[in-house]
Design a protein around this motif. Sequence first.
Motif, mmCIF file in Angstrom:
data_model
loop_
_atom_site.group_PDB
_atom_site.id
_atom_site.type_symbol
_atom_site.label_atom_id
_atom_site.label_comp_id
_atom_site.label_asym_id
_atom_site.label_seq_id
_atom_site.Cartn_x
_atom_site.Cartn_y
_atom_site.Cartn_z
ATOM 1 N N ASP A 79 -54.539 50.137 55.031
ATOM 2 C CA ASP A 79 -53.156 49.696 55.211
ATOM 3 C C ASP A 79 -52.845 48.641 54.162
ATOM 4 O O ASP A 79 -53.412 47.550 54.179
ATOM 5 N N VAL A 80 -51.947 48.992 53.245
ATOM 6 C CA VAL A 80 -51.519 48.060 52.200
ATOM 7 C C VAL A 80 -50.416 47.173 52.757
ATOM 8 O O VAL A 80 -49.434 47.675 53.314
ATOM 9 N N ARG A 81 -50.559 45.871 52.621
ATOM 10 C CA ARG A 81 -49.514 44.955 53.059
ATOM 11 C C ARG A 81 -48.390 44.993 52.031
ATOM 12 O O ARG A 81 -48.612 44.905 50.839
ATOM 13 N N GLY A 82 -47.176 45.097 52.531
ATOM 14 C CA GLY A 82 -46.029 45.276 51.657
ATOM 15 C C GLY A 82 -45.347 46.595 51.978
ATOM 16 O O GLY A 82 -45.853 47.403 52.756
ATOM 17 N N LYS A 83 -44.179 46.812 51.377
ATOM 18 C CA LYS A 83 -43.389 47.992 51.699
ATOM 19 C C LYS A 83 -42.841 48.613 50.421
ATOM 20 O O LYS A 83 -42.896 48.037 49.349
ATOM 21 N N GLY A 84 -42.294 49.803 50.579
ATOM 22 C CA GLY A 84 -41.592 50.458 49.492
ATOM 23 C C GLY A 84 -42.502 51.044 48.442
ATOM 24 O O GLY A 84 -43.696 51.273 48.647
ATOM 25 N N LEU A 85 -41.919 51.276 47.235
ATOM 26 C CA LEU A 85 -42.638 51.946 46.167
ATOM 27 C C LEU A 85 -43.819 51.125 45.659
ATOM 28 O O LEU A 85 -44.803 51.683 45.180
ATOM 29 N N LYS A 86 -43.715 49.799 45.741
ATOM 30 C CA LYS A 86 -44.830 48.964 45.289
ATOM 31 C C LYS A 86 -46.050 49.176 46.175
ATOM 32 O O LYS A 86 -47.189 49.204 45.684
ATOM 33 N N ALA A 87 -45.841 49.327 47.466
ATOM 34 C CA ALA A 87 -46.959 49.605 48.372
ATOM 35 C C ALA A 87 -47.545 50.977 48.086
ATOM 36 O O ALA A 87 -48.763 51.178 48.147
ATOM 37 N N VAL A 88 -46.679 51.959 47.772
ATOM 38 C CA VAL A 88 -47.161 53.292 47.436
ATOM 39 C C VAL A 88 -48.037 53.239 46.187
ATOM 40 O O VAL A 88 -49.039 53.945 46.086
ATOM 41 N N ARG A 89 -47.672 52.384 45.250
ATOM 42 C CA ARG A 89 -48.487 52.235 44.042
ATOM 43 C C ARG A 89 -49.872 51.713 44.393
ATOM 44 O O ARG A 89 -50.877 52.187 43.854
ATOM 45 N N ALA A 90 -49.941 50.758 45.282
ATOM 46 C CA ALA A 90 -51.243 50.232 45.703
ATOM 47 C C ALA A 90 -52.054 51.302 46.436
ATOM 48 O O ALA A 90 -53.276 51.383 46.278
ATOM 49 N N VAL A 91 -51.377 52.124 47.238
ATOM 50 C CA VAL A 91 -52.058 53.227 47.915
ATOM 51 C C VAL A 91 -52.695 54.158 46.898
ATOM 52 O O VAL A 91 -53.856 54.567 47.040
ATOM 53 N N ALA A 92 -51.938 54.505 45.853
ATOM 54 C CA ALA A 92 -52.461 55.412 44.829
ATOM 55 C C ALA A 92 -53.659 54.805 44.108
ATOM 56 O O ALA A 92 -54.641 55.499 43.807
ATOM 57 N N VAL A 93 -53.605 53.509 43.836
ATOM 58 C CA VAL A 93 -54.717 52.835 43.153
ATOM 59 C C VAL A 93 -55.971 52.850 44.023
ATOM 60 O O VAL A 93 -57.070 53.184 43.557
ATOM 61 N N ALA A 94 -55.826 52.484 45.303
ATOM 62 C CA ALA A 94 -56.987 52.438 46.198
ATOM 63 C C ALA A 94 -57.599 53.826 46.396
ATOM 64 O O ALA A 94 -58.825 53.986 46.363
ATOM 65 N N LEU A 95 -56.754 54.834 46.576
ATOM 66 C CA LEU A 95 -57.275 56.181 46.787
ATOM 67 C C LEU A 95 -57.932 56.727 45.529
ATOM 68 O O LEU A 95 -58.953 57.425 45.599
ATOM 69 N N GLY A 96 -57.360 56.420 44.372
ATOM 70 C CA GLY A 96 -57.984 56.862 43.121
ATOM 71 C C GLY A 96 -59.377 56.287 42.944
ATOM 72 O O GLY A 96 -60.308 56.989 42.541
ATOM 73 N N ALA A 97 -59.525 55.002 43.273
ATOM 74 C CA ALA A 97 -60.836 54.368 43.168
ATOM 75 C C ALA A 97 -61.818 54.965 44.167
ATOM 76 O O ALA A 97 -62.990 55.202 43.848
ATOM 77 N N PHE A 98 -61.349 55.218 45.385
ATOM 78 C CA PHE A 98 -62.238 55.784 46.401
ATOM 79 C C PHE A 98 -62.697 57.187 46.011
ATOM 80 O O PHE A 98 -63.889 57.513 46.131
ATOM 81 N N ARG A 99 -61.777 58.028 45.564
ATOM 82 C CA ARG A 99 -62.130 59.409 45.232
ATOM 83 C C ARG A 99 -63.150 59.481 44.104
ATOM 84 O O ARG A 99 -63.971 60.390 44.065
ATOM 85 N N GLU A 100 -63.107 58.523 43.220
ATOM 86 C CA GLU A 100 -64.084 58.499 42.125
ATOM 87 C C GLU A 100 -65.416 57.918 42.597
ATOM 88 O O GLU A 100 -66.479 58.504 42.377
ATOM 89 N N ALA A 101 -65.368 56.752 43.250
ATOM 90 C CA ALA A 101 -66.608 56.064 43.627
ATOM 91 C C ALA A 101 -67.361 56.788 44.724
ATOM 92 O O ALA A 101 -68.602 56.738 44.774
ATOM 93 N N ALA A 102 -66.657 57.487 45.600
ATOM 94 C CA ALA A 102 -67.317 58.144 46.733
ATOM 95 C C ALA A 102 -68.335 59.176 46.281
ATOM 96 O O ALA A 102 -69.330 59.424 46.977
#
Length: 367
Positions: free
Chosen positions: A162-185
């Motif tokens: 759960d990214v704190r914050g709202k709107g498109l900026k939060a979506v950007r953080a979601v994309a960053v976290a998921l990108g890192a997870f998909r690679e590191a996993a």
Amino acid sequence: MLAHWAPFVLAASVLAIELSPAHVMVTGPVLTATPALAALTMGPKGTLAASAAALAINTITATYNQEWGTEQVYGNFLGLCLVSLASIALSNAVRARRQSKLDQVRRVAVAAQDVILRPVPAQLGPVRAASLSLAAEAEAQIGGDLYEAVQTPYGVRLIVGDVRGKGLKAVRAVAVALGAFREAAHHEDELAVVMDRCADALNRECAVPDAFDQETLLEGFTTALIAQVPTEQPVVHLVNRGHPPPLLLHQGRARTLMPACPLPPLGLEDLTLGPPAKPESYPFLPGDRLLLYTDGVIEARNRDNDFFDLPRALERIRANTTPPDFLEQLHQELIRHTRDRLTDDVAMILIDRLTVGNRPDKRGTAH
């Protein structure tokens, strides 16, 4: 909101002037502006109502002032009818154009969701899985919650956050976290290191100028939970960074897997004392179910301000329900509790531990 009433305020003003002793003939052309103004501030129905009101007022004032038979009255009526027809047509065209743009935005949002928050596969190694994402923001497809499940050499690995914050900026953080997870996993054997890679990616992104809005930067953290289900061991390993603990459903009873050593969320690593924590392990037997979720589920309130009782809701659903149907029934329970008024984003992943006989072999077939 006040702009919606402007056409009717104008029409009422004309009526008041025309019914007063100081009435003047020039108010007729002013009344003609009523439907045109409604076309700019209201939809087709509002424009039609404003046009009808203008025609009614024109009839009332002409009768009251005994002006029937004059060229001025008939000229006003003709002008008002023409402007009304044009305004209604314009309002319909504007509405159609807005709907077309909204449909296009929705298609883009759905495409973005498929890339960022794609549904998890129905089966991953030793587990069956299903996912659900609900955005609280109106017309939104993606919120500030994240989830993913992947098959790796180390077993099935899952993340929910759960990214704190709202709107498109939060979506950007979601994309960053998921990108890192998909690679590191796929490449890091230590589960805690996978979590650290997600934290590093978010910290790097926060350092980029204008990457996030002020609200996201001030709150500055993301809660996350990573789980690992080994192929051959009936256990689940968890690393929890400030996220709501998952629920394990065993023989119809729900159990909360509380972390023994609570850790701060991503972005608040300075609060961590001592050596990095190791993953915590819990039994995860064939037939068990594990639910990973965000706080939008347990913090959902009804009109009496009562929180949603997630453990009890899990226990009420029949044991033989498939993961997608299980989440759909849970979704309906949440809707009934909140009367379909979510105040926060919701994300959930449900996994079932398969029996040995149903576990797929290396070629992907069950045996």
